[in-house]
Structures are given as C-alpha cells and as structure tokens.
Motif scaffolding. Structure first.
Motif, mmCIF file in Angstrom:
data_model
loop_
_atom_site.group_PDB
_atom_site.id
_atom_site.type_symbol
_atom_site.label_atom_id
_atom_site.label_comp_id
_atom_site.label_asym_id
_atom_site.label_seq_id
_atom_site.Cartn_x
_atom_site.Cartn_y
_atom_site.Cartn_z
ATOM 1 N N PRO A 1 12.129 -27.484 12.601
ATOM 2 C CA PRO A 1 12.790 -28.779 12.348
ATOM 3 C C PRO A 1 13.300 -29.510 13.592
ATOM 4 O O PRO A 1 13.012 -30.681 13.783
ATOM 5 C CB PRO A 1 13.942 -28.389 11.406
ATOM 6 C CG PRO A 1 13.428 -27.201 10.680
ATOM 7 C CD PRO A 1 12.617 -26.438 11.683
ATOM 8 N N VAL A 2 14.051 -28.837 14.431
ATOM 9 C CA VAL A 2 14.621 -29.504 15.606
ATOM 10 C C VAL A 2 13.593 -29.615 16.727
ATOM 11 O O VAL A 2 13.428 -30.674 17.339
ATOM 12 C CB VAL A 2 15.877 -28.760 16.113
ATOM 13 C CG1 VAL A 2 16.413 -29.410 17.373
ATOM 14 C CG2 VAL A 2 16.957 -28.745 15.023
ATOM 15 N N ALA A 3 12.873 -28.530 16.979
ATOM 16 C CA ALA A 3 11.921 -28.490 18.093
ATOM 17 C C ALA A 3 10.774 -29.480 17.933
ATOM 18 O O ALA A 3 10.229 -29.974 18.925
ATOM 19 C CB ALA A 3 11.379 -27.076 18.250
ATOM 20 N N LYS A 4 10.386 -29.795 16.694
ATOM 21 C CA LYS A 4 9.229 -30.663 16.479
ATOM 22 C C LYS A 4 9.422 -32.070 17.065
ATOM 23 O O LYS A 4 8.447 -32.774 17.340
ATOM 24 C CB LYS A 4 8.878 -30.761 15.005
ATOM 25 C CG LYS A 4 9.909 -31.477 14.144
ATOM 26 C CD LYS A 4 9.470 -31.483 12.680
ATOM 27 C CE LYS A 4 10.462 -32.206 11.780
ATOM 28 N NZ LYS A 4 10.038 -32.176 10.362
ATOM 29 N N VAL B 1 -2.992 -25.699 21.023
ATOM 30 C CA VAL B 1 -2.971 -26.134 19.619
ATOM 31 C C VAL B 1 -2.072 -25.213 18.790
ATOM 32 O O VAL B 1 -1.268 -25.686 17.969
ATOM 33 C CB VAL B 1 -4.397 -26.158 19.027
ATOM 34 C CG1 VAL B 1 -4.344 -26.331 17.516
ATOM 35 C CG2 VAL B 1 -5.214 -27.282 19.647
ATOM 36 N N ILE B 2 -2.204 -23.902 19.006
ATOM 37 C CA ILE B 2 -1.407 -22.938 18.245
ATOM 38 C C ILE B 2 0.086 -23.125 18.519
ATOM 39 O O ILE B 2 0.907 -23.179 17.599
ATOM 40 C CB ILE B 2 -1.832 -21.489 18.583
ATOM 41 C CG1 ILE B 2 -3.264 -21.234 18.072
ATOM 42 C CG2 ILE B 2 -0.860 -20.483 17.964
ATOM 43 C CD1 ILE B 2 -3.831 -19.902 18.513
ATOM 44 N N ILE B 3 0.440 -23.234 19.794
ATOM 45 C CA ILE B 3 1.856 -23.413 20.157
ATOM 46 C C ILE B 3 2.388 -24.738 19.625
ATOM 47 O O ILE B 3 3.508 -24.814 19.101
ATOM 48 C CB ILE B 3 2.031 -23.339 21.687
ATOM 49 C CG1 ILE B 3 1.697 -21.935 22.181
ATOM 50 C CG2 ILE B 3 3.462 -23.720 22.082
ATOM 51 C CD1 ILE B 3 1.773 -21.774 23.680
ATOM 52 N N SER B 4 1.573 -25.792 19.736
ATOM 53 C CA SER B 4 1.975 -27.099 19.222
ATOM 54 C C SER B 4 2.196 -27.039 17.724
ATOM 55 O O SER B 4 3.147 -27.640 17.199
ATOM 56 C CB SER B 4 0.904 -28.145 19.563
ATOM 57 O OG SER B 4 1.300 -29.423 19.157
ATOM 58 N N TYR B 5 1.343 -26.298 17.028
ATOM 59 C CA TYR B 5 1.480 -26.157 15.571
ATOM 60 C C TYR B 5 2.779 -25.424 15.220
ATOM 61 O O TYR B 5 3.509 -25.838 14.307
ATOM 62 C CB TYR B 5 0.283 -25.396 15.008
ATOM 63 C CG TYR B 5 0.391 -25.101 13.524
ATOM 64 C CD1 TYR B 5 0.142 -26.092 12.578
ATOM 65 C CD2 TYR B 5 0.762 -23.830 13.081
ATOM 66 C CE1 TYR B 5 0.256 -25.826 11.225
ATOM 67 C CE2 TYR B 5 0.880 -23.559 11.733
ATOM 68 C CZ TYR B 5 0.630 -24.553 10.803
ATOM 69 O OH TYR B 5 0.755 -24.289 9.460
ATOM 70 N N VAL B 6 3.066 -24.350 15.946
ATOM 71 C CA VAL B 6 4.285 -23.574 15.692
ATOM 72 C C VAL B 6 5.512 -24.451 15.917
ATOM 73 O O VAL B 6 6.448 -24.461 15.105
ATOM 74 C CB VAL B 6 4.342 -22.330 16.600
ATOM 75 C CG1 VAL B 6 5.707 -21.643 16.480
ATOM 76 C CG2 VAL B 6 3.224 -21.354 16.235
ATOM 77 N N ILE B 7 5.523 -25.194 17.026
ATOM 78 C CA ILE B 7 6.654 -26.073 17.332
ATOM 79 C C ILE B 7 6.823 -27.134 16.254
ATOM 80 O O ILE B 7 7.944 -27.484 15.872
ATOM 81 C CB ILE B 7 6.468 -26.740 18.713
ATOM 82 C CG1 ILE B 7 6.546 -25.687 19.822
ATOM 83 C CG2 ILE B 7 7.539 -27.817 18.946
ATOM 84 C CD1 ILE B 7 6.269 -26.234 21.208
ATOM 85 N N SER B 8 5.703 -27.646 15.735
ATOM 86 C CA SER B 8 5.757 -28.704 14.720
ATOM 87 C C SER B 8 6.387 -28.229 13.409
ATOM 88 O O SER B 8 6.774 -29.051 12.577
ATOM 89 C CB SER B 8 4.352 -29.245 14.436
ATOM 90 O OG SER B 8 3.563 -28.291 13.729
ATOM 91 N N LYS B 9 6.468 -26.919 13.235
ATOM 92 C CA LYS B 9 7.044 -26.364 12.002
ATOM 93 C C LYS B 9 8.535 -26.043 12.144
ATOM 94 O O LYS B 9 9.171 -25.633 11.184
ATOM 95 C CB LYS B 9 6.289 -25.097 11.591
ATOM 96 C CG LYS B 9 4.828 -25.334 11.227
ATOM 97 C CD LYS B 9 4.692 -26.329 10.084
ATOM 98 C CE LYS B 9 3.240 -26.608 9.730
ATOM 99 N NZ LYS B 9 3.118 -27.613 8.640
#
Length: 265
Positions: A257-260, A247-255
C-alpha cells in the motif's frame, strides 16, 4: 504525483552510489556530492526532470493541441525537426567535411539569430506521441516512418560497432536517428497491442509496471552485470535477467500500500 518516486529513487541511488559503495570500497565520500547526486538524480533519472518540464508546459499545450489543430501540431513538429533535430548531423558534417566547415559560422549565426530554442527539448516527442495516438496516419506515411526507423536502427548499430567516436551523432535524444527509431517503435507497439488494450491482462499489467521497471532497473543491471562475465554472448542474458527481476520487484512493490506510491507517476 512525481515528487514521491523522484525523491525516493533519487535518494536511494545517491545514497548507494555516493555513500554505500565508496564506504564498502574503503573510499572517502562527500556529503556535498551526495547532495549534488540527489538533486541531479542518477544518470537515467534525467527522464524525471524531462517529465516535470513537460507537466509544467502541458496547460499551455492543451490550448492548441486538438484534433482540429492537427496541421498546427504537424507544423511545430516539422520546424523542430528542421531547426533542432538536424543539429547533431550538421555538427558531424562541419567536423568531418572540409567544404561544410566553411559555412559553419554562417549556419551558426543564422540559427542562433532565429532564436528557435523553444522548439527543442522533449516537447516534440510529447506532441508526436499525441499525434500518433489520436490521428490515423495514411498507409504510405506509416510505411515511410517504418523505413526511416529501420534505417536509423541500422545506422545506430553500424556506428556503435565501427565508429564509436561518433556516439553523439546517433545517440542524441534531439537527433534524427533516435527520433525516427522511437517513432517506428511507437507505431509498431500501437499496432501490435491495439486489440489488447483493456482486454489483455498481461499487457495491461506490464504497462502498469513499466514505470517501476524504469526506476529500478539500473540497480538490478549493476548487480547482474557484475555477477556475469563481461562478454558479448552474455549481453542477452544480462538484458533478460535485468528485465525479469525488475518486473518481479516492481510487481511486489505495487502490492504494498505505501510503497506502491514510489513507482506510480
């Protein structure tokens, strides 16, 4: 929209498990098998291919999946349960019960001659999801589904613990046990979060991250499971650690712009 996450995570899993780990372990690796693993995807990425398949037939389903055609949808689901989802149970009966094995050839002939393979796959789950989301079930029907789901869960636990050789019977996605357990979980989640929809930021936020958690969690589980002792008492710890970190890694990635785009369907 699925191509970016599929390509990204299929490549990463293939690269890590087919190239990086063999290299670290001083083992040879094959570019051919890397390519095969990339196309197939890691074991949990079968779901991506299932989604793609459902997307392909969605334009067809839209023509008749409507509230006024509810009975047709229910009819399709019923046919699927009878002619496709009973196959694992029938295979078990043919193998374990001598009397049942005597009619196996007749059963196989009839079912193959009917050619109802279009009832298989994940279309049934797709339609059940639509039905449960858009049609209000009678209280008795919902109660029966909860009972069937609970009974299926108990069967899954018992067979896993005492009869692991019958794994295929209970864990088949096209089997009745997984079907009723999944339906019960869906209904329970629908009831629990009905009042939270659109208003509870935590629930909505976790929902937005769920696809990313699905894509990432095998990486995290592999690491966590190898760090902690392989004992039954640590199973809940492995689960919670895998979920939390994912969840933490997914949240970071979602923030980013390109990686999300790699965790958004």
């Amino acid at each position: 929209s699925l191509l970016v996450p599929w390509f990204t995570w299929s490549f990463l899993y293939a690269f890590v498990f087919s190239v990086v780990l063999p290299t670290i372990n001083h083992e040879s690796f094959s570019l051919y098998w890397f390519f095969v693993e990339f196309i197939r995807g890691h074991f949990h990425l079968w779901y991506m291919w299932a989604i793609i398949g459902l997307y392909l037939i969605t334009p067809i389903l839209k023509k008749f999946v409507k509230k006024e055609n509810k009975n047709i949808v229910v009819y399709f689901i019923a046919l699927s349960l009878i002619f496709q989802f009973t196959k694992p149970i029938m295979a078990f009966l043919f193998e374990e019960i001598s009397f049942a094995s005597k009619i196996e050839s007749t059963y196989t002939y009839v079912f193959e001659s009917l050619s109802l393979d279009f009832l298989g796959g994940f279309t049934t789950y797709f339609l059940v999801g639509w039905l449960l989301s858009n049609i209000e079930l009678k209280k008795l029907t919902e109660t029966v589904l909860y009972i069937m789901g609970a009974a299926s869960l108990m069967c899954i636990i018992v067979v896993t613990q005492f009869f692991p050789e019958h794994y295929a019977l209970i864990y088949s996605n096209s089997g009745l046990f997984v079907f009723f357990y999944s339906v019960a979980i869906f209904l329970l989640a629908k009831r629990m979060f009905a009042k939270c929809k659109g208003s509870n930021r935590v629930v909505v936020g976790l929902s937005d991250l769920s696809f990313g958690v699905y894509l990432i969690h095998v990486f995290i589980h592999t690491i966590v499971a190898n760090v902690l002792p392989n004992k039954a008492i640590f199973i809940p710890v492995v689960f919670l650690a895998t979920l939390t970190i994912s969840v933490i890694i997914s949240y970071v990635i979602s923030k980013i712009p390109v990686a999300k785009k790699t965790i958004r369907a």
